[in-house]
Design a protein around this motif. Sequence first.
Motif, PDB file in Angstrom:
ATOM      1  N   ASN A 214       0.805  -1.227   0.000  1.00 59.48           N
ATOM      2  CA  ASN A 214       0.000   0.000   0.000  1.00 59.48           C
ATOM      3  C   ASN A 214       0.841   1.283   0.000  1.00 59.48           C
ATOM      4  O   ASN A 214       0.437   2.295   0.550  1.00 59.48           O
ATOM      5  CB  ASN A 214      -0.973   0.022   1.178  1.00 59.48           C
ATOM      6  CG  ASN A 214      -2.042  -1.039   1.040  1.00 59.48           C
ATOM      7  OD1 ASN A 214      -2.383  -1.436  -0.077  1.00 59.48           O
ATOM      8  ND2 ASN A 214      -2.576  -1.498   2.155  1.00 59.48           N
ATOM      9  N   THR A 215       2.020   1.224  -0.623  1.00 53.67           N
ATOM     10  CA  THR A 215       2.802   2.448  -0.751  1.00 53.67           C
ATOM     11  C   THR A 215       2.629   3.094  -2.125  1.00 53.67           C
ATOM     12  O   THR A 215       2.866   4.287  -2.272  1.00 53.67           O
ATOM     13  CB  THR A 215       4.307   2.175  -0.532  1.00 53.67           C
ATOM     14  OG1 THR A 215       4.732   1.184  -1.460  1.00 53.67           O
ATOM     15  CG2 THR A 215       4.565   1.709   0.897  1.00 53.67           C
ATOM     16  N   TRP A 216       2.223   2.318  -3.115  1.00 54.68           N
ATOM     17  CA  TRP A 216       1.944   2.821  -4.459  1.00 54.68           C
ATOM     18  C   TRP A 216       0.540   2.403  -4.859  1.00 54.68           C
ATOM     19  O   TRP A 216       0.077   1.322  -4.515  1.00 54.68           O
ATOM     20  CB  TRP A 216       2.928   2.268  -5.495  1.00 54.68           C
ATOM     21  CG  TRP A 216       4.298   2.859  -5.377  1.00 54.68           C
ATOM     22  CD1 TRP A 216       5.364   2.321  -4.732  1.00 54.68           C
ATOM     23  CD2 TRP A 216       4.713   4.109  -5.913  1.00 54.68           C
ATOM     24  NE1 TRP A 216       6.438   3.149  -4.823  1.00 54.68           N
ATOM     25  CE2 TRP A 216       6.073   4.257  -5.549  1.00 54.68           C
ATOM     26  CE3 TRP A 216       4.112   5.117  -6.646  1.00 54.68           C
ATOM     27  CZ2 TRP A 216       6.810   5.376  -5.906  1.00 54.68           C
ATOM     28  CZ3 TRP A 216       4.855   6.205  -7.003  1.00 54.68           C
ATOM     29  CH2 TRP A 216       6.188   6.331  -6.642  1.00 54.68           C
ATOM     30  N   PHE A 217      -0.108   3.276  -5.627  1.00 55.77           N
ATOM     31  CA  PHE A 217      -1.458   2.991  -6.095  1.00 55.77           C
ATOM     32  C   PHE A 217      -1.479   3.156  -7.620  1.00 55.77           C
ATOM     33  O   PHE A 217      -1.229   4.241  -8.136  1.00 55.77           O
ATOM     34  CB  PHE A 217      -2.468   3.936  -5.434  1.00 55.77           C
ATOM     35  CG  PHE A 217      -2.510   3.781  -3.950  1.00 55.77           C
ATOM     36  CD1 PHE A 217      -3.273   2.795  -3.363  1.00 55.77           C
ATOM     37  CD2 PHE A 217      -1.748   4.614  -3.124  1.00 55.77           C
ATOM     38  CE1 PHE A 217      -3.302   2.641  -1.990  1.00 55.77           C
ATOM     39  CE2 PHE A 217      -1.777   4.474  -1.760  1.00 55.77           C
ATOM     40  CZ  PHE A 217      -2.548   3.479  -1.180  1.00 55.77           C
ATOM     41  N   ARG A 218      -1.775   2.045  -8.311  1.00 60.60           N
ATOM     42  CA  ARG A 218      -1.785   2.048  -9.776  1.00 60.60           C
ATOM     43  C   ARG A 218      -3.214   2.173 -10.279  1.00 60.60           C
ATOM     44  O   ARG A 218      -4.109   1.516  -9.767  1.00 60.60           O
ATOM     45  CB  ARG A 218      -1.185   0.760 -10.325  1.00 60.60           C
ATOM     46  CG  ARG A 218       0.276   0.606  -9.984  1.00 60.60           C
ATOM     47  CD  ARG A 218       0.869  -0.619 -10.619  1.00 60.60           C
ATOM     48  NE  ARG A 218       0.213  -1.827 -10.100  1.00 60.60           N
ATOM     49  CZ  ARG A 218       0.128  -2.972 -10.762  1.00 60.60           C
ATOM     50  NH1 ARG A 218       0.653  -3.077 -11.956  1.00 60.60           N
ATOM     51  NH2 ARG A 218      -0.459  -4.009 -10.227  1.00 60.60           N
ATOM     52  N   VAL A 219      -3.404   3.012 -11.322  1.00 58.58           N
ATOM     53  CA  VAL A 219      -4.703   3.151 -11.980  1.00 58.58           C
ATOM     54  C   VAL A 219      -4.631   2.319 -13.261  1.00 58.58           C
ATOM     55  O   VAL A 219      -3.830   2.597 -14.150  1.00 58.58           O
ATOM     56  CB  VAL A 219      -5.021   4.628 -12.294  1.00 58.58           C
ATOM     57  CG1 VAL A 219      -6.370   4.747 -12.964  1.00 58.58           C
ATOM     58  CG2 VAL A 219      -4.971   5.454 -11.023  1.00 58.58           C
ATOM     59  N   VAL A 220      -5.477   1.284 -13.340  1.00 59.98           N
ATOM     60  CA  VAL A 220      -5.381   0.298 -14.416  1.00 59.98           C
ATOM     61  C   VAL A 220      -6.741   0.137 -15.075  1.00 59.98           C
ATOM     62  O   VAL A 220      -7.779   0.118 -14.394  1.00 59.98           O
ATOM     63  CB  VAL A 220      -4.894  -1.056 -13.867  1.00 59.98           C
ATOM     64  CG1 VAL A 220      -4.838  -2.104 -14.954  1.00 59.98           C
ATOM     65  CG2 VAL A 220      -3.537  -0.903 -13.213  1.00 59.98           C
ATOM     66  N   LEU A 221      -6.741   0.016 -16.415  1.00 55.47           N
ATOM     67  CA  LEU A 221      -7.937  -0.280 -17.196  1.00 55.47           C
ATOM     68  C   LEU A 221      -7.764  -1.652 -17.816  1.00 55.47           C
ATOM     69  O   LEU A 221      -6.671  -2.044 -18.194  1.00 55.47           O
ATOM     70  CB  LEU A 221      -8.147   0.740 -18.319  1.00 55.47           C
ATOM     71  CG  LEU A 221      -8.655   2.122 -17.924  1.00 55.47           C
ATOM     72  CD1 LEU A 221      -7.529   3.004 -17.471  1.00 55.47           C
ATOM     73  CD2 LEU A 221      -9.365   2.733 -19.110  1.00 55.47           C
ATOM     74  N   GLY A 222      -8.854  -2.379 -17.977  1.00 51.69           N
ATOM     75  CA  GLY A 222      -8.793  -3.654 -18.659  1.00 51.69           C
ATOM     76  C   GLY A 222      -9.349  -4.755 -17.793  1.00 51.69           C
ATOM     77  O   GLY A 222      -9.983  -4.481 -16.774  1.00 51.69           O
ATOM     78  N   PRO A 223      -9.193  -5.947 -18.148  1.00 54.65           N
ATOM     79  CA  PRO A 223      -8.368  -6.556 -19.187  1.00 54.65           C
ATOM     80  C   PRO A 223      -9.020  -6.476 -20.579  1.00 54.65           C
ATOM     81  O   PRO A 223     -10.235  -6.435 -20.712  1.00 54.65           O
ATOM     82  CB  PRO A 223      -8.224  -7.999 -18.728  1.00 54.65           C
ATOM     83  CG  PRO A 223      -9.450  -8.271 -17.939  1.00 54.65           C
ATOM     84  CD  PRO A 223      -9.833  -6.971 -17.318  1.00 54.65           C
ATOM     85  N   TYR A 224      -8.168  -6.482 -21.614  1.00 54.69           N
ATOM     86  CA  TYR A 224      -8.592  -6.444 -23.003  1.00 54.69           C
ATOM     87  C   TYR A 224      -8.132  -7.735 -23.678  1.00 54.69           C
ATOM     88  O   TYR A 224      -7.053  -8.242 -23.393  1.00 54.69           O
ATOM     89  CB  TYR A 224      -7.958  -5.256 -23.744  1.00 54.69           C
ATOM     90  CG  TYR A 224      -8.269  -3.912 -23.124  1.00 54.69           C
ATOM     91  CD1 TYR A 224      -9.478  -3.287 -23.349  1.00 54.69           C
ATOM     92  CD2 TYR A 224      -7.338  -3.272 -22.322  1.00 54.69           C
ATOM     93  CE1 TYR A 224      -9.758  -2.051 -22.791  1.00 54.69           C
ATOM     94  CE2 TYR A 224      -7.609  -2.044 -21.762  1.00 54.69           C
ATOM     95  CZ  TYR A 224      -8.818  -1.441 -21.996  1.00 54.69           C
ATOM     96  OH  TYR A 224      -9.089  -0.225 -21.447  1.00 54.69           O
ATOM     97  N   GLU A 225      -8.958  -8.249 -24.598  1.00 51.49           N
ATOM     98  CA  GLU A 225      -8.578  -9.465 -25.316  1.00 51.49           C
ATOM     99  C   GLU A 225      -7.503  -9.173 -26.360  1.00 51.49           C
ATOM    100  O   GLU A 225      -6.593  -9.970 -26.546  1.00 51.49           O
ATOM    101  CB  GLU A 225      -9.799 -10.081 -26.002  1.00 51.49           C
ATOM    102  CG  GLU A 225     -10.765 -10.726 -25.036  1.00 51.49           C
ATOM    103  CD  GLU A 225     -11.894 -11.425 -25.754  1.00 51.49           C
ATOM    104  OE1 GLU A 225     -11.736 -11.730 -26.962  1.00 51.49           O
ATOM    105  OE2 GLU A 225     -12.917 -11.663 -25.127  1.00 51.49           O
ATOM    106  N   THR A 226      -7.630  -8.029 -27.050  1.00 51.39           N
ATOM    107  CA  THR A 226      -6.656  -7.701 -28.092  1.00 51.39           C
ATOM    108  C   THR A 226      -6.034  -6.342 -27.802  1.00 51.39           C
ATOM    109  O   THR A 226      -6.606  -5.507 -27.091  1.00 51.39           O
ATOM    110  CB  THR A 226      -7.319  -7.649 -29.484  1.00 51.39           C
ATOM    111  OG1 THR A 226      -8.296  -6.620 -29.492  1.00 51.39           O
ATOM    112  CG2 THR A 226      -7.952  -8.974 -29.840  1.00 51.39           C
ATOM    113  N   LYS A 227      -4.887  -6.127 -28.385  1.00 51.48           N
ATOM    114  CA  LYS A 227      -4.209  -4.849 -28.206  1.00 51.48           C
ATOM    115  C   LYS A 227      -4.976  -3.737 -28.911  1.00 51.48           C
ATOM    116  O   LYS A 227      -4.961  -2.592 -28.489  1.00 51.48           O
ATOM    117  CB  LYS A 227      -2.779  -4.936 -28.751  1.00 51.48           C
ATOM    118  CG  LYS A 227      -1.971  -3.699 -28.464  1.00 51.48           C
ATOM    119  CD  LYS A 227      -0.542  -3.855 -28.888  1.00 51.48           C
ATOM    120  CE  LYS A 227       0.213  -2.580 -28.553  1.00 51.48           C
ATOM    121  NZ  LYS A 227       1.605  -2.651 -28.936  1.00 51.48           N
TER     122      LYS A 227
END
Length: 187
Positions: free
Chosen positions: A149-162
Amino acid sequence: MDYANRKRPPKRKPTSGKRGAKAQPQRQVPWAIVILAVVLVVALVGGLRFIAGGKDAADTQLPNEVITETPSISSGPTLEPMPEKPEERWQYIEELENLEVEVDVPEREVGPPKLMQCGSFRKRSDAERLRASIALQGLESQIYPSNNNTWFRVVLGPYETKRDAEAERHILQRARIHGCQIWNWNL
């Protein structure tokens, strides 16, 4: 020579043409150039007439009598009718019209799922702010804590294809959210 400290020559007063005025030398006509120009013009006109066929207006006279004789058809060689159009020897036109092309397209391999990370922050409030601006674009993102809990990542996905991930990244770039990276991650 020192040009910077040089004195200027005294100004001369203009003379009104009475005394002391210098006579202007009269210009002489350069006759050689005038003669050369006349010769070139004559040569140009003569050349154009030669190209046009060399007929002058005096050479062409209109006939006084109109010829009313009709040419007689002699019993010379008779004209044969045109032969018919030959039949085409090539059949490739018909073959191409009826040809069916079969292409073997291999199935696209689906790799590991793709995730897009748009930011990594020390404070959760900064990550929440970025998540809110992404939500205003109609996209859903998650905040994943890392390193205890020292870093917080903002992530979208998962995606099937790039390609799907790239499409959403372009939406974010139009909203001036830059720096999103696409990774082959599994969470």
